[in-house]
Write a protein that holds these residues in place. Structure first.
Motif, PDB file in Angstrom:
ATOM      1  N   UNK A 108       0.885  -1.318   0.318  1.00 33.50           N
ATOM      2  CA  UNK A 108       0.038   0.015   0.273  1.00 33.50           C
ATOM      3  C   UNK A 108       0.803   1.329  -0.095  1.00 33.50           C
ATOM      4  N   UNK A 109       1.952   1.393   0.935  1.00 31.80           N
ATOM      5  CA  UNK A 109       2.666   2.476   0.913  1.00 31.80           C
ATOM      6  C   UNK A 109       3.589   2.734  -0.281  1.00 31.80           C
ATOM      7  N   UNK A 110       3.882   1.751  -0.919  1.00 28.09           N
ATOM      8  CA  UNK A 110       4.610   1.924  -2.414  1.00 28.09           C
ATOM      9  C   UNK A 110       3.797   2.487  -3.167  1.00 28.09           C
ATOM     10  N   UNK A 111       2.586   2.172  -3.334  1.00 24.02           N
ATOM     11  CA  UNK A 111       1.561   2.731  -4.283  1.00 24.02           C
ATOM     12  C   UNK A 111       1.349   3.953  -3.982  1.00 24.02           C
ATOM     13  N   UNK A 112       0.999   4.234  -2.580  1.00 21.96           N
ATOM     14  CA  UNK A 112       0.731   5.812  -2.032  1.00 21.96           C
ATOM     15  C   UNK A 112       1.578   6.681  -2.505  1.00 21.96           C
ATOM     16  N   UNK A 113       3.165   6.180  -2.278  1.00 19.81           N
ATOM     17  CA  UNK A 113       4.059   6.960  -2.585  1.00 19.81           C
ATOM     18  C   UNK A 113       4.546   7.193  -4.197  1.00 19.81           C
ATOM     19  N   UNK A 114       4.394   6.064  -4.615  1.00 17.02           N
ATOM     20  CA  UNK A 114       4.336   6.211  -6.179  1.00 17.02           C
ATOM     21  C   UNK A 114       3.582   7.276  -6.718  1.00 17.02           C
ATOM     22  N   UNK A 115       2.054   7.255  -6.018  1.00 13.41           N
ATOM     23  CA  UNK A 115       1.043   8.225  -6.469  1.00 13.41           C
ATOM     24  C   UNK A 115       1.598   9.880  -5.932  1.00 13.41           C
ATOM     25  N   UNK A 116       2.242   9.996  -4.959  1.00 13.45           N
ATOM     26  CA  UNK A 116       3.001  11.179  -4.446  1.00 13.45           C
ATOM     27  C   UNK A 116       3.843  11.661  -5.528  1.00 13.45           C
ATOM     28  N   UNK A 117       4.639  10.644  -5.685  1.00 14.40           N
ATOM     29  CA  UNK A 117       5.877  11.040  -6.813  1.00 14.40           C
ATOM     30  C   UNK A 117       5.395  11.480  -7.980  1.00 14.40           C
ATOM     31  N   UNK A 118       4.279  10.696  -8.513  1.00 15.72           N
ATOM     32  CA  UNK A 118       3.692  11.148  -9.843  1.00 15.72           C
ATOM     33  C   UNK A 118       3.168  12.602  -9.784  1.00 15.72           C
ATOM     34  N   UNK A 119       2.395  12.866  -8.646  1.00 19.43           N
ATOM     35  CA  UNK A 119       1.785  14.255  -8.454  1.00 19.43           C
ATOM     36  C   UNK A 119       2.886  15.386  -8.465  1.00 19.43           C
TER      37      UNK A 119
END
Ligand SMILES: Cc1cc2nc3c(=O)[nH]c(=O)nc-3n(C[C@H](O)[C@H](O)[C@H](O)COP(=O)(O)OP(=O)(O)OC[C@H]3O[C@@H](n4cnc5c(N)ncnc54)[C@H](O)[C@@H]3O)c2cc1C
Length: 363
Positions: free
Chosen positions: A268-279
């Motif tokens: 979950x944390x990997x996906x949430x961080x990937x989303x933050x990176x993309x943003x």
């Protein structure tokens, strides 16, 4: 060109989100098949549904409750507000990679990242043994716990790695996830079906003995005959002061130690961080700020709990499970998502003065 190293949870989701916004994205993955070999139990809380639409075929099982079992054998049963999903982890990675490819990302499996300098990454094609350089405007290290991108760019730091060892085994069960926290680390039994479980342990020391003793306790003397296959992999302990960006290089997921230190889950944390990176790339925001806003405080709280747990003796775990058995405390655990302890830890501490006793372990 945005170059992503690693087609795991973090790399695939970042590739999908960035390609969808029209960025040129290429992903290099060392393994020949995305998601394999698997080293993950695949438990995800219902919050994951807000990130990715879950196709039926990705789900091995759905489970509505867990037990936390103390060393003296007593247990508290927590009923989830919404069922947890037990995923076929390699299928999740392949699914998100397909989403990224559909948005235009280019994938290269059997390609290993070696180093980077002056906007160029050096890659080796493992099938032909040829090496080549590829230019990048941004390099994203989504290459897992032992990240070479982190090492080569001075961001690896002095990190602690746990080792996780698990097996798929024949074992009848009542479709409840069992967690066994203890002095040596954590152990778990996660039903895949009524007669198959994913059974495992994670620790920083003596992993084989820990695994064998635990399997014997759960499945009996003949446990090795019940084992279908074994999997193992490192899991990083969260490092709150980790540097996750330097010039045009970024770390995301396990490469940046973004793992819950209590349960050692990080999908979950990997996906949430990937989303933050993309943003942060799309909106030109500061990546460190963005990911810390979303998961930083929860990861820190998990780490504090782990630091306290590392000093626990068996009697402390027995005491803790008894505290959780009280209706008022159990309810708080049931109503909240364990991925986000900042949402309920204060409530729990106020409801249960006995928890204050554990703060001595943080001193
Ligand atoms: C036994 C075990 C059980 C677990 N169970 C759970 C669970 O139930 N729930 C949960 O949330 N988390 C669990 N985890 C943790 C979870 O698996 C990780 O947090 C998650 O996989 C992190 O995703 P990631 O994309 O950062 O890294 P990874 O999934 O490790 O992906 C990194 C990718 O990078 C590739 N790579 C590495 N180096 C290079 C290189 N030089 N060049 C090219 N490619 C490279 C790797 O091959 C890999 O595909 C478990 C871990 C273990 C070990």
């Amino acid at each position: 060109m945005i170059t992503i190293i690693g087609a795991g949870a973090a790399g695939n989701y970042a590739a999908y989100l960035l390609a969808k916004q029209g960025f040129d994205v290429q992903v290099f993955e060392a393994n020949s098949s995305i998601g394999k070999p698997v080293a993950c139990t695949g438990i995800l809380t219902s919050h994951f549904d807000t990130l990715i639409e879950m196709k039926k075929e990705l789900i091995a099982n759905e489970i509505s409750s867990s037990r936390i079992v103390s060393p003296d054998g007593s247990a508290v049963k927590i009923n989830f507000r919404k069922p947890n999903k037990i995923l076929h982890r390699h299928m999740l990675d392949q699914h998100v990679a397909r989403m990224a490819i559909e948005e235009g990302a280019k994938y290269y499996t059997s390609h290993v990242y070696l180093e980077n300098r002056n906007g160029k990454a050096r890659i080796r094609n493992l099938k032909t043994e040829e090496e080549f350089e590829t230019e990048y405007s941004m390099l994203i290290g989504a290459d897992g716990p032992a990240s070479k991108v982190a090492k080569n760019n001075g961001m690896y730091g002095n990190r602690t790695l746990y080792l996780g060892l698990q097996a798929t085994a024949k074992h009848d069960n009542d479709n409840v996830i069992d967690f066994y926290p203890g002095e040596q680390g954590i152990a778990w039994v996660v039903p895949e079906s009524g007669s198959t479980v994913r059974i495992g342990v994670a620790s920083t020391t003596g992993i084989s003995d820990y695994f064998n003793t635990f399997c014997k306790k759960i499945m009996g003397e003949e446990y090795s005959e019940k084992i279908i296959e074994k999997q193992a992999g490192p899991i990083p302990l969260y490092k709150p002061d980790i540097k996750t960006s330097k010039e045009d290089v970024y770390l995301v997921g396990d490469s940046a130690t973004m793992v819950k230190a209590t349960t050692l889950g990080g999908v979950m944390q990997s996906h949430l961080a990937a989303k933050a990176l993309a943003r942060s790339i799309i909106e030109r925001k500061d990546y460190e700020n963005e990911w810390r806003k979303v998961i930083g405080r929860d990861l820190w709280l998990h780490l504090m709990m782990r630091k306290a747990m590392d000093k626990f003796k068996e009697k402390d775990y027995n005491y803790l499970v008894n505290i959780f058995k009280k209706d008022s405390n159990r309810k708080i655990l049931e109503e909240n998502d364990r991925d986000f302890p900042t949402k309920f830890m204060l409530k729990l501490a106020l409801s249960e003065p006995g928890l204050a006793l554990f703060s001595r372990f943080l001193i």
